[in-house]
Design a protein around this motif. Structure first.
Motif, PDB file in Angstrom:
ATOM      1  N   ASP A  65      34.680 -38.699 -62.346  1.00  0.00           N
ATOM      2  CA  ASP A  65      34.655 -37.300 -62.797  1.00  0.00           C
ATOM      3  C   ASP A  65      34.978 -37.164 -64.283  1.00  0.00           C
ATOM      4  OD1 ASP A  65      33.983 -36.462 -60.241  1.00  0.00           O
ATOM      5  OD2 ASP A  65      36.071 -36.119 -59.655  1.00  0.00           O
ATOM      6  N   GLY A  66      34.525 -38.121 -65.081  1.00  0.00           N
ATOM      7  CA  GLY A  66      34.733 -38.044 -66.521  1.00  0.00           C
ATOM      8  C   GLY A  66      36.150 -38.298 -66.975  1.00  0.00           C
ATOM      9  N   GLU A  67      36.961 -38.849 -66.092  1.00  0.00           N
ATOM     10  CA  GLU A  67      38.368 -39.103 -66.411  1.00  0.00           C
ATOM     11  C   GLU A  67      38.734 -40.559 -66.110  1.00  0.00           C
ATOM     12  OE1 GLU A  67      40.253 -36.871 -67.812  1.00  0.00           O
ATOM     13  OE2 GLU A  67      39.454 -34.934 -67.214  1.00  0.00           O
ATOM     14  N   LEU A  68      39.742 -41.036 -66.790  1.00  0.00           N
ATOM     15  CA  LEU A  68      40.398 -42.295 -66.458  1.00  0.00           C
ATOM     16  C   LEU A  68      41.691 -41.897 -65.767  1.00  0.00           C
ATOM     17  CD1 LEU A  68      41.126 -45.297 -66.574  1.00  0.00           C
ATOM     18  CD2 LEU A  68      41.842 -44.953 -68.950  1.00  0.00           C
ATOM     19  N   TRP A  69      41.848 -42.312 -64.499  1.00  0.00           N
ATOM     20  CA  TRP A  69      42.980 -41.910 -63.668  1.00  0.00           C
ATOM     21  C   TRP A  69      43.949 -43.068 -63.473  1.00  0.00           C
ATOM     22  CZ3 TRP A  69      43.128 -36.851 -62.358  1.00  0.00           C
ATOM     23  CH2 TRP A  69      41.934 -36.136 -62.399  1.00  0.00           C
ATOM     24  N   LEU A  70      45.240 -42.751 -63.475  1.00  0.00           N
ATOM     25  CA  LEU A  70      46.306 -43.707 -63.201  1.00  0.00           C
ATOM     26  C   LEU A  70      47.066 -43.206 -61.979  1.00  0.00           C
ATOM     27  CD1 LEU A  70      47.758 -43.964 -66.842  1.00  0.00           C
ATOM     28  CD2 LEU A  70      45.856 -45.266 -65.869  1.00  0.00           C
ATOM     29  N   GLY A  71      47.126 -43.996 -60.938  1.00  0.00           N
ATOM     30  CA  GLY A  71      47.857 -43.623 -59.732  1.00  0.00           C
ATOM     31  C   GLY A  71      49.046 -44.544 -59.532  1.00  0.00           C
TER      32      GLY A  71
END
Length: 155
Positions: A49-55
């Motif tokens: 979704d156009g993001e770099l996510w950190l979980g």
């Protein structure tokens, strides 16, 4: 500036960065402790979704660090040996905590059964790729928001 902005501004470098992070599951995240000293920990990342996510797991020290000071550096796993196909990639920026249940629900689809977790989207301040060209040159590409990629080459 999010990942979509970077991907639009520098699609070639963005593709290489995604390939480097996609080659291995675990990478290294650097955060800042309360006293300002660095902390490095393992981390999985996702691009969607156009993001770099950190979980992160609930209550993890890295999540506490980012909630206190959002600055981070993320280093792609170099892999086995010294091949580093695609070069060495590092992403720096600020992590923004996400509490929206709908956004988190989209991320939780990959975790069965769903667990509580911290989720951060990233605002990029720098993307750096370093690689060897022609077995002779050390090449560093540096991108910062609002600037074209700067390429440095040395022997």
């Amino acid at each position: 500036m999010n990942w979509a902005y970077f991907s639009t501004a520098e699609p070639g470098l963005a593709k290489i960065a995604e390939e480097r992070f996609g080659a291995f599951r675990h990478h290294v995240l650097a955060t800042l402790r309360k006293d300002g000293s660095p902390r490095t920990t393992g981390l999985e990342v996702r691009f969607h979704d156009g993001e770099l996510w950190l979980g992160m797991m609930p209550g993890s020290l890295k999540a506490l660090d980012l909630n206190r000071d959002p600055r981070f550096a993320l280093q792609a796993n170099p892999g086995e040996g010294t091949g580093m196909g695609g070069g060495d990639v590092r992403i720096c920026g600020r992590a923004v905590g996400v509490d929206d249940p709908e956004v988190k629900a989209a991320d939780v689809k990959e975790v069965e059964p769903p667990q509580p977790f911290h989720l951060f989207r990233t605002e990029l301040t720098e993307v750096v790729r370093t690689y060897v060209e022609d077995d002779k040159y050390l090449v560093t590409q540096v991108w910062k928001p609002g600037e074209p990629v700067r390429t440095l080459k040395r022997t």
